[in-house]
Design a protein around this motif. Structure first.
Motif, short mmCIF file in Angstrom:
data_model
loop_
_atom_site.label_atom_id
_atom_site.label_comp_id
_atom_site.label_asym_id
_atom_site.label_seq_id
_atom_site.Cartn_x
_atom_site.Cartn_y
_atom_site.Cartn_z
N PHE A 11 0.73 -1.27 0.08
CA PHE A 11 -0.02 0.01 -0.14
C PHE A 11 0.95 1.07 -0.04
CE2 PHE A 11 -1.90 3.54 2.45
CZ PHE A 11 -3.10 3.79 1.75
N LEU A 12 1.87 1.36 0.93
CA LEU A 12 2.79 2.41 0.89
C LEU A 12 3.56 2.82 -0.40
CD1 LEU A 12 4.13 2.18 4.70
CD2 LEU A 12 2.52 3.93 3.78
N SER A 13 4.09 1.53 -0.55
CA SER A 13 4.83 1.59 -2.08
C SER A 13 4.09 2.25 -3.37
CB SER A 13 5.44 0.19 -2.52
OG SER A 13 6.39 -0.28 -1.22
N GLN A 14 2.76 1.42 -3.33
CA GLN A 14 2.00 2.09 -4.70
C GLN A 14 1.52 3.44 -4.33
OE1 GLN A 14 -1.20 -0.61 -4.49
NE2 GLN A 14 0.00 -2.54 -5.33
N GLU A 15 1.09 4.02 -3.17
CA GLU A 15 0.73 5.46 -3.05
C GLU A 15 2.16 6.09 -3.30
OE1 GLU A 15 -2.13 6.89 -2.32
OE2 GLU A 15 -2.70 4.76 -2.91
N ALA A 16 3.20 5.68 -2.94
CA ALA A 16 4.63 6.41 -2.93
C ALA A 16 4.69 6.69 -4.33
CB ALA A 16 5.77 6.01 -2.21
N GLU A 17 4.70 5.81 -5.26
CA GLU A 17 4.90 5.73 -6.53
C GLU A 17 3.89 6.55 -7.36
OE1 GLU A 17 4.60 1.67 -8.02
OE2 GLU A 17 6.31 0.86 -6.83
N LYS A 18 2.77 6.71 -6.88
CA LYS A 18 1.86 7.45 -7.63
C LYS A 18 2.03 8.72 -7.32
CE LYS A 18 -3.16 8.61 -7.05
NZ LYS A 18 -4.71 8.15 -6.37
N ARG A 19 2.33 9.28 -5.95
CA ARG A 19 2.49 10.63 -5.55
C ARG A 19 3.98 11.18 -6.55
NH1 ARG A 19 0.20 12.80 -1.14
NH2 ARG A 19 -0.99 11.09 0.02
N ILE A 20 4.83 10.19 -6.57
CA ILE A 20 6.08 10.75 -7.49
C ILE A 20 5.65 10.88 -8.73
CG2 ILE A 20 8.24 9.82 -8.42
CD1 ILE A 20 9.31 9.58 -5.85
N SER A 21 4.95 9.93 -9.45
CA SER A 21 4.48 9.86 -10.83
C SER A 21 3.84 11.24 -11.21
CB SER A 21 3.85 8.73 -11.15
OG SER A 21 4.44 7.54 -11.13
N GLU A 22 2.91 11.69 -10.21
CA GLU A 22 2.03 12.83 -10.37
C GLU A 22 2.98 14.03 -10.53
OE1 GLU A 22 -0.41 12.81 -7.13
OE2 GLU A 22 -1.97 11.47 -8.11
N LYS A 23 4.25 14.19 -9.65
CA LYS A 23 5.18 15.24 -9.69
C LYS A 23 6.08 15.35 -10.83
CE LYS A 23 4.78 16.24 -4.79
NZ LYS A 23 4.27 17.86 -4.82
N LEU A 24 6.59 14.09 -11.46
CA LEU A 24 7.31 14.07 -12.44
C LEU A 24 6.68 14.49 -13.78
CD1 LEU A 24 8.89 10.59 -11.74
CD2 LEU A 24 9.92 12.81 -11.50
N ASP A 25 7.62 15.05 -14.75
CA ASP A 25 7.02 15.44 -16.06
C ASP A 25 6.95 14.26 -17.01
OD1 ASP A 25 6.80 18.08 -15.39
OD2 ASP A 25 8.84 18.70 -16.30
N GLU A 26 7.69 13.20 -16.62
CA GLU A 26 7.69 11.83 -17.08
C GLU A 26 8.40 10.87 -16.70
OE1 GLU A 26 9.66 10.30 -21.58
OE2 GLU A 26 9.18 12.55 -21.40
N ALA A 27 7.92 9.73 -16.79
CA ALA A 27 8.71 8.76 -16.18
C ALA A 27 8.62 7.34 -16.98
CB ALA A 27 8.46 8.35 -14.78
N GLU A 28 9.66 6.53 -17.20
CA GLU A 28 9.35 5.40 -18.20
C GLU A 28 8.97 4.36 -17.35
OE1 GLU A 28 12.75 4.83 -20.65
OE2 GLU A 28 12.82 6.83 -21.44
N LYS A 29 9.59 4.47 -16.08
CA LYS A 29 9.55 3.23 -15.00
C LYS A 29 9.83 3.94 -13.83
CE LYS A 29 10.53 -1.50 -13.84
NZ LYS A 29 11.46 -2.63 -14.21
N ILE A 30 9.02 3.79 -12.65
CA ILE A 30 9.19 4.06 -11.30
C ILE A 30 8.66 2.95 -10.26
CG2 ILE A 30 7.19 5.43 -11.21
CD1 ILE A 30 10.57 6.40 -9.44
#
Length: 252
Positions: A11-30
């Motif tokens: 749960f924590l990992s998925q939420e953290a990934e979501k939060r970072i992805s929202e702040k990045l302009d682009e990400a091939e993989k995180i």
């Protein structure tokens, strides 16, 4: 650990990934892995956090080809953690491996953001303060552990300001050798004095041998640099005050 015992981590990992992805302009993989459980969360603890990313872009033109980061044990805010946001109560140590490509480095150097951060460098030449302001910088990675820089700058000395273009070839500091400036040549302009070149080389040496660098929420020490044709790999020790969302808001 059985999957049903890793629900909190997932749960924590998925939420953290979501939060970072929202702040990045682009990400091939995180991918983010928070190593903890419910009891440790309530106690404000986690065994560590790992971050792995490929093709991360922030501020439109700043791109990292690859990053892998692992923290040691951390003290977290248990209330924010329960909602999927990792807030550190104490600074935490981490080690990171960062890969930058020649193309991405030049894309970053040519960006409006980096241009806006360019500032004057002042240094002493036989008791006289000389300053220069970078205008354009290009980096080439030909291999054999070498970095070639080509650029233009405005040089101010003895009350006069004039443009200057240059090429420089250097070897960064590694575990096995000190930083070395192999050559510095003026390609445009009236040239520079030997005294100025000597002072400039000393300044470059100081910058290349800085024990640590700082971003807003991170202090990091470069442990090793590996330069290959077309890419540069950094092994970095960091002290992080906040992760992971603040990483995308750091100023160079």
């Amino acid at each position: 650990m059985p999957d049903d015992n890793r629900l909190e981590e997932k749960f924590l990992s998925q939420e953290a990934e979501k939060r970072i992805s929202e702040k990045l302009d682009e990400a091939e993989k995180i991918e983010i892995d928070v190593q903890t459980d419910l009891l440790k969360i309530v106690q404000g603890q986690a065994d560590g956090v790992s971050v792995a990313g490929i093709g991360l872009v922030i501020k439109e033109d700043i791109r990292i080809q690859e990053i892998k980061l692992q923290t040691d044990s951390i003290a977290i805010n248990p209330f924010s953690a329960l909602f999927g946001q990792i807030e550190l109560n104490e600074a935490v140590n981490a080690i990171a491996r960062i890969v930058l490509t020649e193309v991405d480095m030049n894309r970053t150097l040519a960006s409006d953001y980096v241009s806006s951060q360019m500032q004057n460098f002042d240094f002493d030449v036989d008791g006289e303060i000389v300053s220069f302001k970078p205008q354009k910088i290009q980096v080439f990675l030909p291999g054999e552990g070498k970095i070639e820089c080509r650029g233009r700058l405005l040089l101010k000395e003895k009350g006069n300001t004039r443009p200057l273009a240059y090429t420089a070839l250097l070897r960064p500091r590694t575990n096995s050798q000190p930083a070395m400036l192999e050559s510095f040549n003026c390609t445009e302009g009236d040239g520079v004095s030997i005294e100025l070149v000597t002072a400039l080389m000393q300044k470059v040496k100081e910058l290349m041998n800085l024990p640590s660098l700082k971003w807003e929420d991170m202090a990091f020490k470069i442990k090793d640099i590996k330069v290959e044709k077309g890419s540069l790999t950094l092994l970095v020790e960091t002290q992080v005050k906040q992760i992971p969302s603040s990483i995308t808001e750091l100023s160079l």
